[in-house]
Design a protein around this motif. Structure first.
Motif, PDB file in Angstrom:
ATOM      1  N   ARG A 183      -0.529  -2.648  17.969  1.00 30.34           N
ATOM      2  CA  ARG A 183      -0.181  -1.459  17.200  1.00 30.34           C
ATOM      3  C   ARG A 183       1.013  -1.724  16.282  1.00 30.34           C
ATOM      4  N   ILE A 184       1.972  -2.521  16.780  1.00 33.03           N
ATOM      5  CA  ILE A 184       3.132  -2.869  15.950  1.00 33.03           C
ATOM      6  C   ILE A 184       2.691  -3.677  14.739  1.00 33.03           C
ATOM      7  N   LYS A 185       1.813  -4.667  14.977  1.00 28.20           N
ATOM      8  CA  LYS A 185       1.320  -5.488  13.866  1.00 28.20           C
ATOM      9  C   LYS A 185       0.546  -4.640  12.868  1.00 28.20           C
ATOM     10  N   ARG A 186      -0.294  -3.729  13.380  1.00 24.56           N
ATOM     11  CA  ARG A 186      -1.083  -2.851  12.515  1.00 24.56           C
ATOM     12  C   ARG A 186      -0.175  -1.961  11.675  1.00 24.56           C
ATOM     13  N   GLU A 187       0.860  -1.403  12.306  1.00 23.70           N
ATOM     14  CA  GLU A 187       1.756  -0.517  11.556  1.00 23.70           C
ATOM     15  C   GLU A 187       2.532  -1.283  10.490  1.00 23.70           C
ATOM     16  N   LYS A 188       2.988  -2.482  10.827  1.00 26.54           N
ATOM     17  CA  LYS A 188       3.714  -3.280   9.832  1.00 26.54           C
ATOM     18  C   LYS A 188       2.819  -3.618   8.643  1.00 26.54           C
ATOM     19  N   LEU A 189       1.566  -3.983   8.940  1.00 25.77           N
ATOM     20  CA  LEU A 189       0.622  -4.305   7.875  1.00 25.77           C
ATOM     21  C   LEU A 189       0.374  -3.102   6.976  1.00 25.77           C
ATOM     22  N   MET A 190       0.141  -1.929   7.597  1.00 28.13           N
ATOM     23  CA  MET A 190      -0.123  -0.724   6.826  1.00 28.13           C
ATOM     24  C   MET A 190       1.096  -0.289   6.025  1.00 28.13           C
ATOM     25  N   THR A 191       2.269  -0.431   6.606  1.00 28.74           N
ATOM     26  CA  THR A 191       3.491  -0.045   5.904  1.00 28.74           C
ATOM     27  C   THR A 191       3.709  -0.923   4.682  1.00 28.74           C
ATOM     28  N   ILE A 192       3.497  -2.234   4.853  1.00 28.89           N
ATOM     29  CA  ILE A 192       3.635  -3.152   3.705  1.00 28.89           C
ATOM     30  C   ILE A 192       2.634  -2.799   2.615  1.00 28.89           C
ATOM     31  N   LYS A 193       1.389  -2.481   3.020  1.00 26.72           N
ATOM     32  CA  LYS A 193       0.350  -2.126   2.047  1.00 26.72           C
ATOM     33  C   LYS A 193       0.720  -0.845   1.288  1.00 26.72           C
ATOM     34  N   ILE A 194       1.209   0.151   2.029  1.00 24.17           N
ATOM     35  CA  ILE A 194       1.592   1.416   1.400  1.00 24.17           C
ATOM     36  C   ILE A 194       2.734   1.195   0.406  1.00 24.17           C
ATOM     37  N   LEU A 195       3.732   0.400   0.817  1.00 24.32           N
ATOM     38  CA  LEU A 195       4.857   0.115  -0.084  1.00 24.32           C
ATOM     39  C   LEU A 195       4.391  -0.666  -1.314  1.00 24.32           C
ATOM     40  N   HIS A 196       3.485  -1.620  -1.077  1.00 28.68           N
ATOM     41  CA  HIS A 196       2.971  -2.414  -2.196  1.00 28.68           C
ATOM     42  C   HIS A 196       2.213  -1.532  -3.186  1.00 28.68           C
ATOM     43  N   ASP A 197       1.342  -0.683  -2.654  1.00 28.06           N
ATOM     44  CA  ASP A 197       0.575   0.217  -3.529  1.00 28.06           C
ATOM     45  C   ASP A 197       1.495   1.162  -4.297  1.00 28.06           C
ATOM     46  N   PHE A 198       2.523   1.641  -3.615  1.00 29.15           N
ATOM     47  CA  PHE A 198       3.463   2.545  -4.286  1.00 29.15           C
ATOM     48  C   PHE A 198       4.164   1.849  -5.446  1.00 29.15           C
ATOM     49  N   GLU A 199       4.683   0.637  -5.197  1.00 31.52           N
ATOM     50  CA  GLU A 199       5.387  -0.093  -6.247  1.00 31.52           C
ATOM     51  C   GLU A 199       4.435  -0.461  -7.393  1.00 31.52           C
ATOM     52  N   LEU A 200       3.182  -0.818  -7.028  1.00 33.79           N
ATOM     53  CA  LEU A 200       2.206  -1.182  -8.059  1.00 33.79           C
ATOM     54  C   LEU A 200       1.876   0.016  -8.946  1.00 33.79           C
ATOM     55  N   ASN A 201       1.649   1.178  -8.310  1.00 32.32           N
ATOM     56  CA  ASN A 201       1.355   2.386  -9.085  1.00 32.32           C
ATOM     57  C   ASN A 201       2.531   2.801  -9.956  1.00 32.32           C
ATOM     58  N   LYS A 202       3.726   2.611  -9.424  1.00 35.73           N
ATOM     59  CA  LYS A 202       4.911   2.950 -10.212  1.00 35.73           C
ATOM     60  C   LYS A 202       5.048   2.028 -11.420  1.00 35.73           C
ATOM     61  N   LEU A 203       4.751   0.741 -11.200  1.00 33.46           N
ATOM     62  CA  LEU A 203       4.811  -0.217 -12.299  1.00 33.46           C
ATOM     63  C   LEU A 203       3.775   0.105 -13.361  1.00 33.46           C
ATOM     64  N   LYS A 204       2.545   0.441 -12.929  1.00 33.33           N
ATOM     65  CA  LYS A 204       1.492   0.800 -13.878  1.00 33.33           C
ATOM     66  C   LYS A 204       1.880   2.027 -14.682  1.00 33.33           C
ATOM     67  N   GLU A 205       2.472   2.988 -13.973  1.00 37.10           N
ATOM     68  CA  GLU A 205       2.877   4.220 -14.656  1.00 37.10           C
ATOM     69  C   GLU A 205       3.944   3.928 -15.704  1.00 37.10           C
ATOM     70  N   ASN A 206       4.890   3.061 -15.359  1.00 36.94           N
ATOM     71  CA  ASN A 206       5.938   2.687 -16.312  1.00 36.94           C
ATOM     72  C   ASN A 206       5.348   1.957 -17.505  1.00 36.94           C
ATOM     73  N   LEU A 207       4.393   1.039 -17.221  1.00 35.27           N
ATOM     74  CA  LEU A 207       3.746   0.314 -18.316  1.00 35.27           C
ATOM     75  C   LEU A 207       2.954   1.250 -19.220  1.00 35.27           C
ATOM     76  N   ARG A 208       2.268   2.250 -18.574  1.00 35.89           N
ATOM     77  CA  ARG A 208       1.495   3.217 -19.346  1.00 35.89           C
ATOM     78  C   ARG A 208       2.411   4.030 -20.258  1.00 35.89           C
ATOM     79  N   ILE A 209       3.541   4.419 -19.705  1.00 33.65           N
ATOM     80  CA  ILE A 209       4.508   5.187 -20.511  1.00 33.65           C
ATOM     81  C   ILE A 209       5.032   4.331 -21.647  1.00 33.65           C
ATOM     82  N   ASN A 210       5.372   3.072 -21.330  1.00 34.65           N
ATOM     83  CA  ASN A 210       5.909   2.172 -22.362  1.00 34.65           C
ATOM     84  C   ASN A 210       4.869   1.887 -23.436  1.00 34.65           C
TER      85      ASN A 210
END
Length: 796
Positions: free
Chosen positions: A747-774
């Protein structure tokens, strides 16, 4: 105008519910309360100036304050400063403290039910009490990622435990002036100097009724109904709710719960005590690992809290030193400044431990003198013939001596607690962890000697060095050394353990229940009215007893001392686990009752384990192997009987026939020095005494014979073999039982994996949004330039 303003404030106060935990506006939640009383002494102006400076600096950090005038208090003399942490302060310090907050509801299925779990139904609490909130994936809060977190309502996003923890962090580091050339700061110093009389977070409601809107859900009431009721002694504990009050308290109660297992197993079969102790410690590690995962403490590091510099250390330091890791200047205190206090500390602990030994010797002298007096008195009084059969001089001396010893233990313990806390403070420990470790070592060493010394004396020394007729050993050349009862010292050891252990548990529970209740009653009595329904929430909590930063420390210490009674002497006192079990059932509910009804809410504190106490428990478990092996070998008759059975018995049909006679040696009465033989026994030529010595007609008369050495060799062999077998089993069990259960690891490994994925997706979407605005901005600028060029061309 002043009168109108006062009336308006009074109107708003009266308009507000007495149970309210908000400012007068009914919106801003009270996260902490300070109180003080006008001082008419010469330091009144200095204290007022400190409070003014302190409160101004609190406002500069962003905290919001609201002061209740003493005229609005029930006693007419106490000011209350209510503190609210707005959103900006919370998000800033949540990042500083590394507080984990939810980012997504967990999709990990709950653990599968254990077989026959339906049989445990009566022990379970309702699901909404056991798990009042869904499970979430969490991440350390950061301000620039606020959109990532599940923030539905800013006012309720941070739980009250996190809010009061943040505010206390600010209070403990806020300066209040410069005195004697030193910068002074911290609420603890202000409390010590009586500048403020108290500082505490509020309970979220009354314990006897649920809160009414707009107040939040009253978890204090739920805890009181499902945790503090003695009729629920057989129920599990609502640990998730307790955790929201204080994480450390959860580990304390978990320690009680897991000790139930070792208590029951040892009571059922005390011969398996060592194995059950090992199982207790190993399963505790698993339980702890499971709780670490469920409470978001897997990645929690002590540096975040326990290794922070204590404000007292920072205030006392005159020197600064470069930190080799951070490359920053930090407070530094040279060793020679603290060395005198270390010497004083060591000398004090040694002195008090010597005082315990001296008191034990005094009790031994008391027993020797009382035994002689009582024996001659009973011999001369014919009216006591009927009493002699059940109230012998040995039993009377043992009972009164044990009771006296218990009273001495309590008195010494009371004074030493005060002295050890003062000395530890004077050592000026650098961090909270150093402070707690130093205090733990002092208190445990003293209490170990204080509570167990008399038991060790009876188990391993009494009756072992008495000499023999004609050459007895005397204490101070006056009193003859104590001898065991003809049946051995086990009965007296059991008596000693029963009185000390039972007395300690009864005294502790009565003190924990009665002491805060009486103090709270007295505080309410001194107020204008005695009815709790007539004064505000902060006043009600103000009149409760303070739990204190060392409240749980003493609870842990009590549990560890009880663990010692259960394990160190269980071979001679198999009833100890049952007594401990009954005590723990009561102790859990007493602690729950006092925390929910008689004590102020403690400041929340993180802890991912029980810390140094786990090492102490492990050390005592190892020591218990040796003590029980020695008790079986030297205090009981098991080994001498086995030696006689296999080596000296001459009757094949009744092998133990003649054992008692064989265990007694012969002494010639004529060999008493200076004609000290008892006058009434002069018609006897010889007497018998318990030992293995040569008879008077032997060349080596009264020296130990070969049977003595055979028995001694058998005893030592038994101890060595038993210890090796037990340690082998112990290490095998420790190797077979993993510290972290496999399902928790997955469960610890699963949560760490999911947390990393969520953070990665968040940063990626934020970057795309910034690029779209730019990119849209770039396209807009290109279009403007083209329009300008077209306009210029058309103009030409």
């Amino acid at each position: 105008q002043r009168w109108c303003h006062s009336c308006l404030l009074q109107f708003k106060k009266d308009e507000q519910s007495k149970d309210s935990i908000f400012f007068r506006d009914g919106v801003r939640q009270i996260d902490f309360v300070l109180s003080y009383v006008d001082d008419i002494k010469k330091e009144a102006e200095l204290k007022a100036e400190r409070r003014k400076e302190f409160e101004q600096n609190l406002r500069k950090t962003g905290l919001e304050l609201e002061v209740e005038d003493k005229r609005n208090s029930e006693d007419g003399r106490t000011y209350f400063v209510k503190i609210h942490a707005p959103w900006e302060v919370l998000v800033t310090y949540a990042e500083v403290l590394g507080i984990k907050m939810p980012i997504k509801e967990s999709d990990i299925p709950p653990a599968e039910n254990i077989p026959f779990s339906y049989m445990l139904g009566p022990l379970k609490l309702p699901k909404n009490v056991r798990h009042p909130r869904p499970e979430y994936f969490t991440a350390q809060f950061t301000r620039h990622r606020q959109e990532l977190f599940l923030i539905e309502d800013e006012s309720s996003f941070f739980p009250s435990s996190s809010r009061n923890r943040i505010v206390y962090y600010i209070l403990s580091r806020c300066p209040f002036g410069i005195e004697d050339g030193k910068k002074k700061f911290g609420i603890e110093r202000l409390l010590t100097s009586n500048t403020y009389s108290s500082a505490y977070p509020l309970h979220d409601g009354q314990y006897w009724k649920p809160s009414e809107p707009p107040n939040p859900v009253n978890e204090r009431y739920i805890l009181c109904q499902n945790w503090a009721r003695f009729s629920y002694f057989y129920k599990e504990q609502p640990l998730d709710l307790v955790r929201r009050e204080n994480t450390k308290a959860c580990f304390q109660n978990l320690c009680f719960m897991n000790q139930f297992t070792v208590n029951i197993l040892q009571y059922l079969n005390f011969e398996l005590c060592w194995g059950t102790v090992t199982l207790f410690l190993e399963f505790w590690k698993q339980r702890q690992a499971r709780m670490e995962y469920e409470w978001d403490l897997v990645d929690f590091e002590e540096e975040q809290q326990q290794l922070q510099l204590r404000p007292e250390f920072e205030a006392m330091c005159k020197h600064r030193k470069m930190n080799a890791v951070t490359k920053e200047m930090e407070p530094y205190m040279p060793l020679w400044n603290r060395l005198p206090w270390y010497f004083l500390s060591g000398a004090t602990v040694t002195l008090w431990m010597a005082l315990v030994i001296a008191c034990m010797v005094a009790v031994i002298v008391y027993r020797l003198s009382v035994f002689a007096t009582f024996a001659s008195f009973m011999e001369s009084e014919a009216s006591l013939k009927h009493v002699k059969s059940f109230l012998t001089p040995q039993i009377t001396t043992s009972l009164t001596g044990s009771c006296l010893n218990f009273i001495v233990i309590l008195i010494l313990n009371f004074f030493y607690e005060k002295i050890s806390a003062w000395i530890t403070k004077m050592e000026i420990p650098r961090t909270y962890q150093e402070y707690e470790s130093s205090l733990t070592l002092k208190m445990f060493l003293f209490q170990f000697v204080n509570f167990y010394s008399s038991c060790f004396y009876v188990a391993f020394f009494k009756g072992k060095f008495v000499g023999y007729p004609g050459k007895y050993t005397y204490l101070f050349n006056v009193w003859r050394s104590e001898e065991c009862d003809p049946g051995g010292c086990l009965i007296e050891l059991t008596t000693q353990l029963t009185i000390i252990m039972t007395g300690k548990q009864i005294f502790g529970n009565v003190k924990e229940a009665i002491y805060p209740m009486v103090l709270n009653w007295w505080r309410r009595r001194k107020a204008r009215t005695n009815s709790e329904k007539l004064y505000s929430r902060w006043e009600q909590d103000h009149d409760l007893e303070t739990f204190g930063s060392l409240g749980l420390f003493y609870e842990y210490l009590e549990t560890v001392i009880q663990f010692g009674f259960v394990t160190l002497f269980v071979a001679s006192f198999p009833l100890a686990p049952l007594l401990a079990l009954l005590n723990n059932i009561i102790e859990i509910r007493v602690d729950a009752w006092k925390l929910t009804t008689q004590y102020r809410r403690p400041v929340a504190a993180k802890a991912h384990s029980i810390g140094v106490w786990q090492d102490i428990l492990y050390g005592m478990a190892v020591l218990s192997v040796a003590t029980n092996a020695f008790i079986v070998a030297f205090t009981s008759d098991i080994i001498p009987r086995l030696v006689y059975y296999y080596a000296y018995s001459t009757d094949a049909t009744e092998p133990m026939k003649g054992y008692v006679n064989d265990s007694l040696s012969t002494f010639l009465i004529a060999d008493f020095p200076n004609h000290t033989a008892p006058s009434e026994k002069r018609d006897f030529v010889t007497c018998r005494y318990r030992d293995y010595r040569y008879p008077p007609d032997h060349d080596q008369k009264y020296f130990h014979n070969m049977q003595y050495w055979h028995v001694l060799a058998a005893k030592m062999t038994f101890i060595i073999v038993m210890e090796h077998v037990v340690f082998l089993v112990k290490f095998l069990l420790a190797w077979m039982i993993p510290d972290v259960p496999k399902d928790v690891l997955d469960r610890i490994k699963r949560e760490k994996l999911m947390t990393i994925k969520i953070l990665h997706d968040f940063e990626l979407n934020k970057l795309k949004e910034n690029l779209r605005i730019n990119s849209s901005e770039l396209a807009k600028q290109v279009l403007i330039q083209e329009n300008k060029a077209q306009l210029a061309k058309s103009t030409v």
